[in-house]
Design a protein around this motif. Structure first.
Motif, PDB file in Angstrom:
ATOM      1  N   ASN A 102       0.827  -1.211   0.000  1.00 16.74           N
ATOM      2  CA  ASN A 102       0.000   0.000   0.000  1.00 16.74           C
ATOM      3  C   ASN A 102       0.863   1.264   0.000  1.00 16.74           C
ATOM      4  N   THR A 162      -7.821  12.106   3.714  1.00 16.03           N
ATOM      5  CA  THR A 162      -6.700  11.176   3.557  1.00 16.03           C
ATOM      6  C   THR A 162      -5.709  11.370   4.700  1.00 16.03           C
ATOM      7  N   ASP A 193      -0.328   5.409   2.185  1.00 10.59           N
ATOM      8  CA  ASP A 193      -1.699   5.832   2.478  1.00 10.59           C
ATOM      9  C   ASP A 193      -2.253   4.948   3.599  1.00 10.59           C
ATOM     10  N   SER A 195      -5.098   5.815   5.355  1.00 12.22           N
ATOM     11  CA  SER A 195      -6.442   6.355   5.620  1.00 12.22           C
ATOM     12  C   SER A 195      -7.370   5.292   6.207  1.00 12.22           C
ATOM     13  N   GLN A 196      -7.271   4.063   5.687  1.00  9.16           N
ATOM     14  CA  GLN A 196      -8.145   3.001   6.182  1.00  9.16           C
ATOM     15  C   GLN A 196      -7.865   2.684   7.647  1.00  9.16           C
ATOM     16  N   ASP A 197      -6.586   2.687   8.009  1.00  9.26           N
ATOM     17  CA  ASP A 197      -6.234   2.430   9.413  1.00  9.26           C
ATOM     18  C   ASP A 197      -6.825   3.491  10.332  1.00  9.26           C
ATOM     19  N   ALA A 199      -9.400   5.392   9.610  1.00  6.87           N
ATOM     20  CA  ALA A 199     -10.860   5.274   9.580  1.00  6.87           C
ATOM     21  C   ALA A 199     -11.314   4.252  10.621  1.00  6.87           C
ATOM     22  N   LYS A 200     -10.539   3.153  10.725  1.00  7.71           N
ATOM     23  CA  LYS A 200     -10.845   2.162  11.760  1.00  7.71           C
ATOM     24  C   LYS A 200     -10.651   2.750  13.150  1.00  7.71           C
TER      25      LYS A 200
END
Length: 471
Positions: A102, A162, A193, A195-197, A199-200
């Motif tokens: 990623n 982001t 990136d 961002s998902q981490d 977001a969690k």
């Protein structure tokens, strides 16, 4: 009235203050706890990302040096990424290394701050003003920074569009079979990136807030229930204290009335006896003289009535000490009914008696209980209209004998019902207002209870409970 208002106001203010203060404290604690937990999670996540980026850079440095720099130097003598073959080889090494990691951007700078390699070919050959992170990397230092993008509210709430980790690390020559690194050959810039981490992390933060709010809310309602119960207990104790004070004042008042009544009654009784005996003697003389007059009869009649009133005063005022012997409540009621039978016939009133089971004997003063029951039955007789009835119910349950006398009269006015035990209160034209007080004293001297209430649709009910004691 002042005491009652005070006792009602304090518990209300207590619950109101507790509700407001505890709500503020719990809300503040929830926000603070959530913020602290979220901060810890973000710090841990950021530290893990930096460590992950550091490992990725170390791995990339190792692969570039072993699979690109050494083979290219051995084959071509020097590294020139402007050559298509060398660039293709570098690109293949880097992309195979960062595959599934990623990674968004990889830039490699030479020592003149010019991009020698980039995943974005348009940036190759350009000088990038990166500043301090580049300078630190040239000095063989590792830097990693978190970069967020979004509007003001998104950044404030911790939900940016982001979130990226920008890492600058030196590209170093490696010495074979040694952990010691060689000189700095350039600078690597890697952008990940994450961002998902994050977001969690935001979802975790929201879950923590909801969980804390639920727990604090549950705790708040439990504490409020406890305080409410405490308020009820305080109110009950305040009411009990007021009732005890009223009973004490009433007892003191009745004691003063009793002492005064007893003294006055004794003082009146002696001259009353003289008046009565003189009137009887005068009546005998008038009879011998064969003279008729109603004056003497009136004097005798009023003397007897006045003596009965004084007798009621003394019965009410003096301490009631019953002469306890085995007695039957059912037999006493029968004697009472026999006594008032003639008056009941004249008013066309029927007395119906209902007995449930066997009624045991009790230890009681027969004469005083007879007087108490008779007083109640006479009141029922006077209150009941012609051609109506009075119901007498007698039963026993465990430790007490229960007697109920219920008439079909018009009942007692609610305002008067509050005053029926007050000495000298009466609604009759003739009467001292001590009858029910004497009845209550007799029942309570036997350790019993008496209660008077109105019933529907009309009528008055008297409930008497007397303890059963083995004779």
């Amino acid at each position: 009235m002042i005491q009652t208002g005070t006792t009602e106001k304090k518990p209300f203010r207590l619950v109101k203050f507790f509700t407001f203060s505890s709500l503020v404290v719990m809300f503040t604690a929830t926000i603070a706890l959530s913020a602290i937990n979220t901060h810890w999670v973000k710090q841990i996540l950021q530290q893990k990302n930096k460590e992950y980026a550091h490992l990725l850079v170390e791995n990339l440095n190792h692969q570039v040096f072993l699979q690109f720099i050494i083979p290219v130097v051995l084959k071509y003598g020097k590294v020139q990424l402007r050559e298509k073959d060398q660039y293709t080889r570098m690109d293949r090494v880097i992309r195979s290394t960062i595959h599934s990691f990623n990674v968004e951007t990889v830039n490699i700078y030479d020592l003149k701050n010019i991009i020698s390699y980039s995943l974005d070919k348009d940036r190759i050959g350009k000088k990038q003003p990166v500043g301090t992170p580049y300078d630190k990397a040239v000095k063989n230092k590792f830097t990693s920074n978190l970069v967020r993008s979004g509007n003001f509210f998104q950044l404030l709430l911790g939900i940016p569009n982001t979130t990226k980790i920008v890492t600058f690390a030196p590209l170093r020559a490696e010495k074979p079979l040694s952990s010691i690194s060689g000189p700095v050959l350039g600078v690597m810039e890697i952008v990940q990136d994450v961002s998902q981490d994050y977001a969690k992390t935001f979802k975790l933060q929201l879950l923590i807030v909801i969980s804390c709010a639920f727990i604090m809310g549950s705790l708040f309602f439990v504490l409020r229930f406890v305080v409410k119960q405490g308020e009820i207990i305080i109110e009950k104790r305040a009411e009990e204290r007021l009732k005890l004070e009223e009973k004490l004042q009433r007892a003191e008042h009745l004691s003063a009335i009793g002492e005064m009544t007893a003294g006055v009654s004794h003082e009146i009784r002696n001259p009353l006896g003289i008046i009565k005996s003189s009137a009887e003697l005068l009546k005998k003389k008038m009879t011998k003289l064969k003279e008729s007059t109603t004056i003497v009869d009136i004097i005798l009649e009023e003397s007897i009535r006045l003596n009965n009133i004084i007798h009621d005063f003394l019965d009410f005022a003096r301490p009631m000490t019953p002469d306890l012997k085995p007695c039957s409540i059912e037999e006493l009621i029968e004697k009472n009914l026999h006594f008032i039978n003639q008056q009941a016939r004249e008013k066309q009133i029927s007395f119906n008696k209902l007995v449930h089971g066997d009624i045991p004997l009790i230890m009681g003063d027969t004469n005083r209980l007879y007087q108490a029951f008779l007083n109640i039955l006479l009141n029922a007789l006077q209150a009941t209209p012609p051609e109506k009835s009075v119901l007498i119910t007698l039963g026993a349950h465990k430790t007490h004998v229960h007697l109920t006398i219920q008439d079909e009269g018009h009942g007692i006015d609610p305002e008067d019902l509050k005053k029926i035990w007050t000495p000298f209160f009466t609604t009759k034209e003739l009467g001292t207002g001590l009858g029910l007080g004497i009845v209550k004293n007799i029942i309570e001297s036997h350790k019993g209870n008496i209660h008077i209430s109105n019933v529907q649709p009309t009528g008055t009910r008297v409930d008497i409970s007397l303890p059963i004691t083995e004779a």
